[in-house]
Scaffold this motif. Sequence first.
Motif, PDB file in Angstrom:
ATOM      1  N   SER A  55     -39.555  18.643  11.886  1.00 31.14           N
ATOM      2  CA  SER A  55     -39.631  17.390  12.501  1.00 31.14           C
ATOM      3  C   SER A  55     -39.813  16.370  11.430  1.00 31.14           C
ATOM      4  N   THR A  58     -36.538  16.037   9.666  1.00 33.37           N
ATOM      5  CA  THR A  58     -35.453  15.495  10.341  1.00 33.37           C
ATOM      6  C   THR A  58     -35.886  13.939  10.849  1.00 33.37           C
ATOM      7  N   LEU A  62     -36.784  16.221  15.760  1.00 38.07           N
ATOM      8  CA  LEU A  62     -36.982  17.515  16.505  1.00 38.07           C
ATOM      9  C   LEU A  62     -37.977  17.143  17.613  1.00 38.07           C
ATOM     10  N   ALA A  69     -31.326  16.837  16.483  1.00 36.46           N
ATOM     11  CA  ALA A  69     -32.828  17.602  16.406  1.00 36.46           C
ATOM     12  C   ALA A  69     -32.833  18.463  15.257  1.00 36.46           C
ATOM     13  N   LEU A  70     -31.760  19.517  15.290  1.00 35.03           N
ATOM     14  CA  LEU A  70     -31.705  20.491  14.209  1.00 35.03           C
ATOM     15  C   LEU A  70     -31.421  19.990  12.769  1.00 35.03           C
ATOM     16  N   ILE A 125     -35.114  27.529  20.274  1.00 33.79           N
ATOM     17  CA  ILE A 125     -35.693  26.331  20.880  1.00 33.79           C
ATOM     18  C   ILE A 125     -35.674  26.167  22.209  1.00 33.79           C
TER      19      ILE A 125
END
Length: 428
Positions: A55, A58, A62, A69-70, A125
């Motif tokens: 996270s 990014t 995320l 998000a990826l 996810i």
Amino acid sequence: MFENLREAFKAKDVRKKILLTLLILLIYRVGCWLPIPGIAFNYFEGSNDFLSLLSAITGGALSNGAFLALGVVPYISASIIMQLMTFAVPSLQRLSKMGETGRKKIALYTRIVTLCLALIQAIGIVYGFGASKILNENALGGAPLWLIGTVVVLVLIAGAMFTMWLGEKITDLGIGNGLSLLVFVGIVSSAGTALIGSLSGLGENIEYLWDILIFLALLLVIFTLMTFVDLSIRKIPVQYAKQIKGRKMYGGQSTNIPIKVNSFGVMPIIFAMSFIMFPQYIMQIFWPSSDAYLWYSQYMGVGTIVYFIASAILILLFSYFYGGMVFKPDEISRQLQQNGGFIPGIRAGRPTAEYISKISNRITFFGAIYLTFVFIVPTILFKYATFGGGLVNAFTATGMLIVVAVALEFDKQLEGQLMMRNYKGFLK
């Protein structure tokens, strides 16, 4: 660096590249805040140390359940896999030596691997963390849960491929390595958000300011150490023999072979963390209530003694492994011999390769010790610190190493652009 930036904005062509790079980074940051309609809430926030790192890379996308998000994670993983396979698979080795044609084919394979990894991570996810928990049943007009999950998976994959495209555009049309800059912006954004959140709490307790100042002073010391080591090199002197061709004499000059103390960057730390935390990540997805997951989290989780010892050993091993892939003493020795170069006091051929290998192994050892120190000491300090508040969770050793390496790389590429422009002006 600031002098290079000032000179760069004076040059029209370089200024356009900088502005284009900033525009693409802005688009990336907007995509990190665009929510996916099917995501219910902030499910990933603080759920796992490994996910917290992803996270942070990014820029919080995320944990926000955003379109990107990826982020760059599938592209990073695919690049690492292809880099390792290039050294292990003979056909890929031949492609890497075929110039531009070979690089284009390897880039195509990297994109295919990125797509596959994005598909696996998106399904993990949605399914692994519980579709009923992270999906919004009221999204898409009350559509079935499986349809909402399918849409979310497709959006996550599209976001990952769009991120890869943005990174490639920065590399081709802007300044710097696009992949590195996207990671850099994500980490800096996460740290900036934490800093703003910490400063907002000063109204309730002004004494908290001293905690923030102490924490920032420690960060400055760590960043200075990282920059100093990252710029440190060991120079091996090389002398070229004089050669007479026709009526002209060639060679005779002295030069050196520079070997960086930290030539492998942050890759050994990333490999070590992935190796240790991947089993915990898999067990959390599929067997979150099992005794094996509880035991692994208790005795090998982040912050345990076993975790630090295993990390130190793996960082040392991966440093030698990655350094051996990047630095080839036999090839350097052969090139020196073919061009009439030699190391003073060392015979050409095999003795030269052994001498270079011995120096490289020593430097790799010190580089591995440095990475271990930078990884373990700040982690312990920040984990058990009573100052800094939310800032402690925003700054990791891996993130700080990436920030320093990318900033220095960007400065070198910017300086190269200015130098190339000066050469063109001289030739005109």
